[in-house]
Scaffold this motif. Structure first.
Motif, PDB file in Angstrom:
ATOM      1  N   TYR A 103       0.818  -1.216   0.000  1.00 33.61           N
ATOM      2  CA  TYR A 103       0.000   0.000   0.000  1.00 33.61           C
ATOM      3  C   TYR A 103       0.846   1.259   0.000  1.00 33.61           C
ATOM      4  N   LYS A 104       2.169   1.089   0.167  1.00 32.80           N
ATOM      5  CA  LYS A 104       3.055   2.252   0.042  1.00 32.80           C
ATOM      6  C   LYS A 104       3.490   2.391  -1.416  1.00 32.80           C
ATOM      7  N   ASN A 105       2.898   1.570  -2.281  1.00 33.86           N
ATOM      8  CA  ASN A 105       3.186   1.614  -3.715  1.00 33.86           C
ATOM      9  C   ASN A 105       4.673   1.550  -4.008  1.00 33.86           C
ATOM     10  N   CYS A 106       5.287   0.513  -3.517  1.00 26.88           N
ATOM     11  CA  CYS A 106       6.723   0.350  -3.640  1.00 26.88           C
ATOM     12  C   CYS A 106       7.044  -0.423  -4.918  1.00 26.88           C
ATOM     13  N   ASN A 107       7.754   0.206  -5.818  1.00 25.92           N
ATOM     14  CA  ASN A 107       8.120  -0.462  -7.069  1.00 25.92           C
ATOM     15  C   ASN A 107       9.456  -1.182  -6.892  1.00 25.92           C
ATOM     16  N   HIS A 108       9.663  -2.259  -7.634  1.00 31.08           N
ATOM     17  CA  HIS A 108      10.938  -2.974  -7.614  1.00 31.08           C
ATOM     18  C   HIS A 108      11.343  -3.362  -6.209  1.00 31.08           C
ATOM     19  N   PHE A 109      10.383  -3.880  -5.456  1.00 27.97           N
ATOM     20  CA  PHE A 109      10.672  -4.196  -4.060  1.00 27.97           C
ATOM     21  C   PHE A 109      11.836  -5.181  -3.931  1.00 27.97           C
ATOM     22  N   PHE A 110      11.802  -6.229  -4.765  1.00 22.48           N
ATOM     23  CA  PHE A 110      12.889  -7.196  -4.657  1.00 22.48           C
ATOM     24  C   PHE A 110      13.934  -7.017  -5.758  1.00 22.48           C
ATOM     25  N   ALA A 111      13.499  -6.737  -6.976  1.00 19.45           N
ATOM     26  CA  ALA A 111      14.456  -6.605  -8.082  1.00 19.45           C
ATOM     27  C   ALA A 111      13.919  -5.578  -9.073  1.00 19.45           C
ATOM     28  N   ASP A 112      14.820  -4.980  -9.850  1.00 20.92           N
ATOM     29  CA  ASP A 112      14.328  -3.994 -10.814  1.00 20.92           C
ATOM     30  C   ASP A 112      14.192  -4.586 -12.214  1.00 20.92           C
ATOM     31  N   HIS A 113      14.411  -5.885 -12.353  1.00 27.90           N
ATOM     32  CA  HIS A 113      14.182  -6.533 -13.643  1.00 27.90           C
ATOM     33  C   HIS A 113      13.840  -8.002 -13.415  1.00 27.90           C
ATOM     34  N   THR A 114      13.186  -8.587 -14.403  1.00 25.67           N
ATOM     35  CA  THR A 114      12.824 -10.002 -14.279  1.00 25.67           C
ATOM     36  C   THR A 114      14.030 -10.881 -14.623  1.00 25.67           C
ATOM     37  N   SER A 115      14.016 -12.103 -14.100  1.00 28.30           N
ATOM     38  CA  SER A 115      15.083 -13.067 -14.400  1.00 28.30           C
ATOM     39  C   SER A 115      14.466 -14.452 -14.504  1.00 28.30           C
ATOM     40  N   LEU A 116      15.184 -15.307 -15.204  1.00 29.11           N
ATOM     41  CA  LEU A 116      14.705 -16.680 -15.396  1.00 29.11           C
ATOM     42  C   LEU A 116      15.821 -17.659 -15.090  1.00 29.11           C
ATOM     43  N   ILE A 117      15.434 -18.808 -14.553  1.00 27.68           N
ATOM     44  CA  ILE A 117      16.387 -19.909 -14.457  1.00 27.68           C
ATOM     45  C   ILE A 117      15.625 -21.187 -14.829  1.00 27.68           C
ATOM     46  N   ALA A 118      16.260 -22.059 -15.602  1.00 32.58           N
ATOM     47  CA  ALA A 118      15.583 -23.301 -16.020  1.00 32.58           C
ATOM     48  C   ALA A 118      16.627 -24.342 -16.376  1.00 32.58           C
ATOM     49  N   TRP A 119      16.296 -25.581 -16.190  1.00 30.14           N
ATOM     50  CA  TRP A 119      17.173 -26.655 -16.626  1.00 30.14           C
ATOM     51  C   TRP A 119      16.336 -27.854 -17.062  1.00 30.14           C
ATOM     52  N   LEU A 120      16.689 -28.356 -18.235  1.00 33.36           N
ATOM     53  CA  LEU A 120      15.955 -29.481 -18.815  1.00 33.36           C
ATOM     54  C   LEU A 120      16.865 -30.697 -18.717  1.00 33.36           C
ATOM     55  N   ASP A 121      16.455 -31.665 -17.955  1.00 27.77           N
ATOM     56  CA  ASP A 121      17.278 -32.864 -17.745  1.00 27.77           C
ATOM     57  C   ASP A 121      16.732 -34.017 -18.572  1.00 27.77           C
ATOM     58  N   VAL A 122      17.598 -34.594 -19.378  1.00 33.42           N
ATOM     59  CA  VAL A 122      17.182 -35.743 -20.193  1.00 33.42           C
ATOM     60  C   VAL A 122      18.008 -36.958 -19.783  1.00 33.42           C
ATOM     61  N   THR A 123      17.324 -38.055 -19.545  1.00 35.42           N
ATOM     62  CA  THR A 123      18.019 -39.325 -19.292  1.00 35.42           C
ATOM     63  C   THR A 123      17.649 -40.262 -20.442  1.00 35.42           C
ATOM     64  N   TYR A 124      18.677 -40.799 -21.100  1.00 38.15           N
ATOM     65  CA  TYR A 124      18.430 -41.733 -22.202  1.00 38.15           C
ATOM     66  C   TYR A 124      18.366 -43.159 -21.667  1.00 38.15           C
ATOM     67  N   THR A 125      17.791 -44.039 -22.487  1.00 38.82           N
ATOM     68  CA  THR A 125      17.645 -45.440 -22.039  1.00 38.82           C
ATOM     69  C   THR A 125      19.006 -46.112 -21.828  1.00 38.82           C
ATOM     70  N   ASP A 126      20.049 -45.563 -22.493  1.00 44.53           N
ATOM     71  CA  ASP A 126      21.373 -46.173 -22.280  1.00 44.53           C
ATOM     72  C   ASP A 126      22.048 -45.651 -21.007  1.00 44.53           C
ATOM     73  N   GLY A 127      21.318 -44.850 -20.248  1.00 49.58           N
ATOM     74  CA  GLY A 127      21.850 -44.378 -18.973  1.00 49.58           C
ATOM     75  C   GLY A 127      22.570 -43.035 -19.076  1.00 49.58           C
ATOM     76  N   THR A 128      22.852 -42.573 -20.280  1.00 47.37           N
ATOM     77  CA  THR A 128      23.534 -41.279 -20.392  1.00 47.37           C
ATOM     78  C   THR A 128      22.541 -40.149 -20.121  1.00 47.37           C
ATOM     79  N   LYS A 129      23.103 -39.002 -19.780  1.00 47.33           N
ATOM     80  CA  LYS A 129      22.248 -37.869 -19.404  1.00 47.33           C
ATOM     81  C   LYS A 129      22.666 -36.621 -20.158  1.00 47.33           C
ATOM     82  N   GLU A 130      21.766 -35.713 -20.281  1.00 49.47           N
ATOM     83  CA  GLU A 130      22.067 -34.447 -20.941  1.00 49.47           C
ATOM     84  C   GLU A 130      21.281 -33.341 -20.235  1.00 49.47           C
ATOM     85  N   CYS A 131      21.832 -32.158 -20.223  1.00 49.11           N
ATOM     86  CA  CYS A 131      21.109 -31.043 -19.582  1.00 49.11           C
ATOM     87  C   CYS A 131      21.175 -29.805 -20.467  1.00 49.11           C
TER      88      CYS A 131
END
Ligand code: BGC
Length: 749
Positions: A103-131
């Motif tokens: 209610y104090k109309n505070c902008n950018h309370f935590f950060a002044d820009h958006t950010s993303l983090i993501a990781w896609l983990d793939v496991t193959y049937t031969d047991g190898t992995k990729e990210c």
């Protein structure tokens, strides 16, 4: 894997616009994917798509946590969706972390820009992995959401040409990533409009018939460049015009700019609290109501409680309580879902918690939020502030009944679900809060002075006062005793040594009685304590400082701060105060949840019912009689003459007073857990002819308990269901007692 991913952001300042992060990915040729998962989080709100399809059923993810300390990530199983070539595209908008909050109309309370983090983990049937993880190789595009704010709404420009803005850049986010603790926020009911009309002021308005939180979905094909602008409102004013002043600075404005094609459109990063929308701009003369749907959005909680009785107004009250909870349990327990607030007010959360845990399974919901309470609790002294996650540009007060959330919510969760592990996790929070109170102010065993919210919105200190007449010192010291008592009970359940707290409780109770009680009645004159504990904000709020008020007596009775021998006189005085006030209450946030209990526990269930059935202001049914579909913040948010109680503190979707359902369910229908998780229950109904019948049930951790009573002439018939393995202690109004095991039972008397 998580460790492979870095936080990334757009290569340029996006202002209030969303942007899209994109990455292409092809599984290794000649290998078969056994399992693929995508984990995502954002500073802001994200919407993840794989090959054009939205992932997961959750919206408004990753929700709201103390971002500086932790942010949740969700993991989606994408094994079935993976193709030979894949495009991952994740939109991110400002949300709670980046846009205006508080209610104090505070902008950018935590950060002044958006950010993303993501990781896609793939496991193959031969047991190898990729990210495939977020890094500077991800591409960033502009997004058709050209403006998005939690409070102000969203603009979607379908004419925008989507361009690559460049590659992502590393973002300096310092927080802990944690796997999602809370429930998903999901789309729930889809409500069709109930009417369309033009107001006397000429506004084109659609009524969805239900105050709610969520957003409007619109199916539209309009000429290229045509605009739709929607405003939202909870109520109309007394002239029947669209009313938005109670939103304060929150604009709640949705804008859509057409590209000439047909689209189904709804906001992605924003939500509104509303029942009505105004078509401020709309490209057609005719309004096709089929094109509009209101989608209710809240944390996904399993419905556990059900209630139906012979009084339609009470049934409507129950409906309003349920919708009040749904609207305000959106990742955190909020005070209200519409104005420039929507904050995790701790007082509101504790007031309503027991009712909430009857209506829905809220264990996971609260486990997550209590995690933030633990984080925000002052590391040095144990203080708990008014709003969690802290979201203001100044700290909220450390106030009685608000900070006590630290003890009350853990205990009520334990009663409802019997989860010892969770209680153990919360126990340090409880102890620290009581330790804080112990060291607070000028008196060791009292909480005197400080800066409180008092008996918020009570009616006994004048029509325009935000706080009631009950002295803050009395309220604060009563809660000190109550919270200390809860620490003792929790510690006993956990097998902890609580000798010191037991001794403290005895001293606090004795000090309370000496300072505030004389001849078994609260005093009406005790010294005024002003302690400048928070520099700059130390002015006590209360100007009228009474002890003999409905709230004062209620707290003393309900918290056991009187001797048994004093109960009768105290209860009689409480009844006298109610009668003097025309059989109406005067209590605010602090006294109201306990008022009916204080009456029925002391032989005045009939007076409790009289208050429940009261239709004049202040009462629960006043708002029902004035067309409410959710709980109002103030007893008479809309006054008899149709004017508003105030513009700045007048939410029509504030669940706090809905706490009365704890009495309706627990006393009128009579179902209460006597052992944690309803392993043992008390069924002690208090039938009343004015209600006709009441059918209440709850799905507990130990099965479904039901209490149904109905009148036939002057005889009351009872039907109780007790699940196998549960012991029920039944007490009928005649005083007859039965101990029952699992089964269905009938009685009449
Ligand atoms: C909120 C309340 C809250 C209060 C503190 C208000 O602005 O809407 O529900 O508890 O502030 O007294």
């Amino acid at each position: 894997m998580k460790k492979d991913a870095i936080w990334i952001t757009a290569p340029r300042d996006m202002g209030a616009a969303a942007c899209t992060f994109q990455k292409s990915f092809a599984p290794a040729k000649g290998k078969t994917v056994k399992k693929a998962t995508l984990s995502v989080s954002a500073i802001g709100i994200y919407a993840a798509h794989l090959n054009g399809a939205r992932l997961g059923k959750g919206v408004l993810a990753p929700g709201w946590t103390c971002y500086k300390d932790r942010v949740q990530y969700a993991t989606f199983d994408i094994t079935a969706q993976l193709q030979a070539k894949n495009t991952l595209s994740i939109g991110v908008g400002q949300g709670w972390a980046v846009g205006y909050i508080g209610y104090k109309n505070c902008n950018h309370f935590f950060a002044d820009h958006t950010s993303l983090i993501a990781w896609l983990d793939v496991t193959y049937t031969d047991g190898t992995k990729e990210c495939v993880a977020t890094d500077e190789s991800w591409e960033v595009y502009n997004n058709e959401v050209t403006f998005t704010e939690i409070y102000h709404g969203e603009t979607v420009d379908k004419t925008l040409s989507i361009k690559k803005l460049g590659h992502a850049v590393r973002s300096d986010v310092k927080t802990k990533l944690v796997a999602q603790v809370g429930e998903d926020i999901t789309e729930q009911e889809r409500l069709a409009p109930v009417s369309y009309f033009v107001t006397p002021a000429g506004e084109r308005v659609i009524d969805f018939g239900q105050n709610m939180v969520g957003y409007v979905e619109l199916t539209i094909k309009a000429p290229r460049g045509a605009r739709v602008v929607l405003h939202h409102a909870e109520v109309l004013d007394r002239d029947g015009n669209f009313y938005t002043a109670n939103y304060r600075t929150a604009r709640n404005e949705i804008t859509y700019i057409s590209d000439g094609e047909e689209h189904v459109f709804k906001p992605t990063y924003s939500f509104q609290g509303f029942r009505y929308i105004e078509l401020v701009e709309y490209p057609f003369d005719e309004v096709d109501l089929d094109a509009f749907r209101a989608i209710a959005v809240n944390s996904e909680m399993k419905r556990t409680g059900r209630y139906h009785c012979g009084n339609e107004k009470i049934n409507q009250l129950y409906h309003n309580i349920i919708w009040g909870q749904k609207s305000n349990y959106l990742d955190i327990p909020t005070d209200c879902p519409q104005r420039n607030e929507r904050l995790g007010w701790t007082g509101d959360a504790q007031v309503f918690c027991r009712t909430a845990a009857i209506n829905f399974d809220v264990e996971k919901f609260f486990e997550k939020w209590m995690g933030d309470v633990a984080i925000e609790q002052d590391k040095d002294n144990g203080a708990v502030r008014g709003v969690i996650p802290v979201a203001q540009n100044h700290p909220t007060r450390i106030a009685a009944a608000w900070g006590d959330v630290a003890c009350i919510v853990p205990w009520q969760l334990y009663e409802a679900y019997g989860n010892k592990k969770l209680l153990k996790k919360h126990f340090p929070i409880m102890k620290k809060w009581v330790d804080f109170l112990h060291g607070f102010g000028p008196a060791e065993y009292l909480w005197l002075g400080g800066y409180h919210y008092g008996d918020w919105l009570a009616m006994d200190a004048g029509e325009d006062s935000y706080v009631g007449a009950t002295a803050n010192d009395l309220i604060a010291s009563a809660f000190f005793a109550y919270s200390c008592g809860l620490v003792v009970r929790a510690g006993e359940e956990l097998g902890e040594d609580v000798c010191a707290y037991r001794e403290l409780y005895t001293k606090v109770r004795a000090a309370f009685r000496e300072y505030f009680v004389q001849d078994g009645m609260p005093k009406d004159d005790f010294p005024h304590t002003e302690v400048p504990l928070i520099p700059g904000v130390s002015t006590p709020v209360d100007t009228v400082r009474k002890g003999i008020t409905q709230t004062g007596i209620t707290l003393i009775l309900h918290f056991g701060l009187c001797e048994e021998s004093e109960r009768a006189a105290l209860a009689a005085k409480l009844v006298e105060l109610i009668r003097e006030n025309g059989n109406r209450m005067t209590t605010g946030f602090v006294g109201t949840p306990y008022l009916l209990h204080a009456l029925s526990d002391n032989g005045y269930a009939d007076v409790a019912y009289t208050l429940l059935f009261q239709e004049k202001n202040p009462s629960w049914l006043y708002s029902v009689c004035h067309g409410a579909t959710t709980m109002w913040e103030h007893w008479n948010s809309i006054k008899e003459d149709g004017s508003f109680w105030s513009t700045d503190m007048n939410s029509f979707n504030h669940y706090a007073y809905g706490a009365v359902f704890d009495w309706i369910f627990g006393v009128s229908s009579g179902i209460k857990p006597t052992a944690p998780g309803y392993k043992e229950v008390q069924i002690a109904p208090h039938p009343d002819k004015r209600l006709g019948f009441a059918d209440a049930s709850i799905d507990t951790r130990n099965g479904t308990v039901r209490s149904y009573w109905y009148y036939k002439d002057d005889v009351v018939y009872y039907e109780f269901d007790v699940p196998a393995g549960v012991t029920a202690y039944v007490t009928l109004p005649s005083g007859k007692k039965y101990t029952l095991g699992g089964g269905s039972y009938r009685f009449a008397e």
